[in-house]
Scaffold this active site. Structure first.
Site, PDB file in Angstrom:
ATOM      1  N   LYS A  83       0.957  -1.136   0.023  1.00  0.00           N
ATOM      2  CA  LYS A  83       0.208  -0.085  -0.068  1.00  0.00           C
ATOM      3  C   LYS A  83       0.910   1.129   0.076  1.00  0.00           C
ATOM      4  O   LYS A  83       1.753   1.311   0.875  1.00  0.00           O
ATOM      5  CB  LYS A  83      -0.730   0.132   1.253  1.00  0.00           C
ATOM      6  CG  LYS A  83      -2.319   0.345   1.020  1.00  0.00           C
ATOM      7  CD  LYS A  83      -3.007   0.095   2.488  1.00  0.00           C
ATOM      8  CE  LYS A  83      -4.428   0.761   2.525  1.00  0.00           C
ATOM      9  NZ  LYS A  83      -4.808   0.614   3.874  1.00  0.00           N
TER      10      LYS A  83
HETATM   11  C1  E4P Z   1      -8.069   1.394   4.230  1.00  0.00           C
HETATM   12  O1  E4P Z   1      -7.372   0.810   3.554  1.00  0.00           O
HETATM   13  C2  E4P Z   1      -7.798   2.157   5.388  1.00  0.00           C
HETATM   14  O2  E4P Z   1      -7.105   1.278   6.204  1.00  0.00           O
HETATM   15  C3  E4P Z   1      -9.173   2.288   6.017  1.00  0.00           C
HETATM   16  O3  E4P Z   1     -10.281   2.009   5.266  1.00  0.00           O
HETATM   17  C4  E4P Z   1      -9.191   3.602   6.442  1.00  0.00           C
HETATM   18  O4  E4P Z   1     -10.570   3.926   7.440  1.00  0.00           O
HETATM   19  P1  E4P Z   1     -10.739   5.091   8.570  1.00  0.00           P
HETATM   20  O5  E4P Z   1     -10.959   6.356   7.829  1.00  0.00           O
HETATM   21  O6  E4P Z   1     -12.034   4.495   9.235  1.00  0.00           O
HETATM   22  O7  E4P Z   1      -9.394   5.275   9.450  1.00  0.00           O
END
Ligand code: E4P
Length: 217
Positions: A83
């Site tokens: 990522k």
């Molecule tokens: C996605 O890969 C992220 O880790 C995640 O969905 C972020 O979510 P949040 O906005 O609830 O922290």
């Protein structure tokens, strides 16, 4: 639409993997910090538990560092997806890692143009953050619909992973919008299965059966 868990809590992943519905897992540096353990160990454990794609995020903010970290993460297991954040260095790292056959999830996407850049950089998937847009009074679901539409009309192969999911309605709407995958906290996945009529119906079936069994015993 594949269902992913957004967590670095291995116990939670083990519990929900037992349902047989988990397509993959996403993590991020904040979730790793919350888990409070070695990120490498956590990723290794998750990849052993869930055969689907497991997103592990880099910490570097410059291209060379992201590439080095990405290669190290990808070496943990075959199902690791690296990522990278949607910044210029992240796009360059995405291009380099993708060219080396490593799957990349371009994260922190908040606009259609950013999603187009991720696709142009060869991303395996892009993660639009719906909840964080809703949090600032912008329509996250509308962004998701537009990205799905642009990818479809332009013929991009990059998948769309609906992220930053806050509630079960987000999941339904992401499916209707045509997302390829959706990643959610364990609490939201637990909510998906619940319906008061299911619980009431099961109790009635069991009570009726017990009554018949007692009467015929
Ligand atoms: C996605 O890969 C992220 O880790 C995640 O969905 C972020 O979510 P949040 O906005 O609830 O922290």
């Amino acid at each position: 639409m594949e269902l992913y868990l957004d967590t670095a809590d291995v116990a939670e992943i083990r519990e929900l993997a037992a349902w047989g519905v988990l397509g993959g897992v996403t993590t991020n540096p904040s979730l790793m910090a919350k888990a409070g353990r070695s990120p490498r160990e956590v990723i290794a454990e998750i990849t052993a538990l869930v055969p689907g794609p497991i997103s592990a995020e880099v910490i570097s903010t410059e291209t060379a560092g992201m590439i080095a970290e990405g290669r190290a993460l990808a070496a943990i297991a075959e199902n690791v997806v690296v990522k990278v954040p949607l910044i210029p260095a992240g796009l360059a790292a995405c291009r380099a890692l993708s060219d080396q056959g490593i799957k990349v999830n371009v994260t922190l996407c908040f606009s259609v143009n950013q999603a187009i850049l991720a696709a142009a950089a060869g991303a395996w998937c892009v993660s639009p953050f719906l909840g964080r847009l809703d949090d600032i009074n912008q329509d996250g679901m509308q962004l998701l619909r537009e990205i799905v539409e642009v990818y479809r009309t332009q013929g991009y192969q990059t998948r769309v992973l609906a992220a930053s999911i806050r509630n079960p309605l987000h999941v339904t709407q992401a499916a209707l919008a045509g997302a390829d995958m959706v990643t959610m906290p364990a609490a939201v996945m637990r909510q998906l299965v619940k319906h008061p009529l299911t619980e009431a119906g099961l109790q009635k079936f069991l009570a009726d059966y017990r009554q018949m069994a007692e009467a015929t015993a």
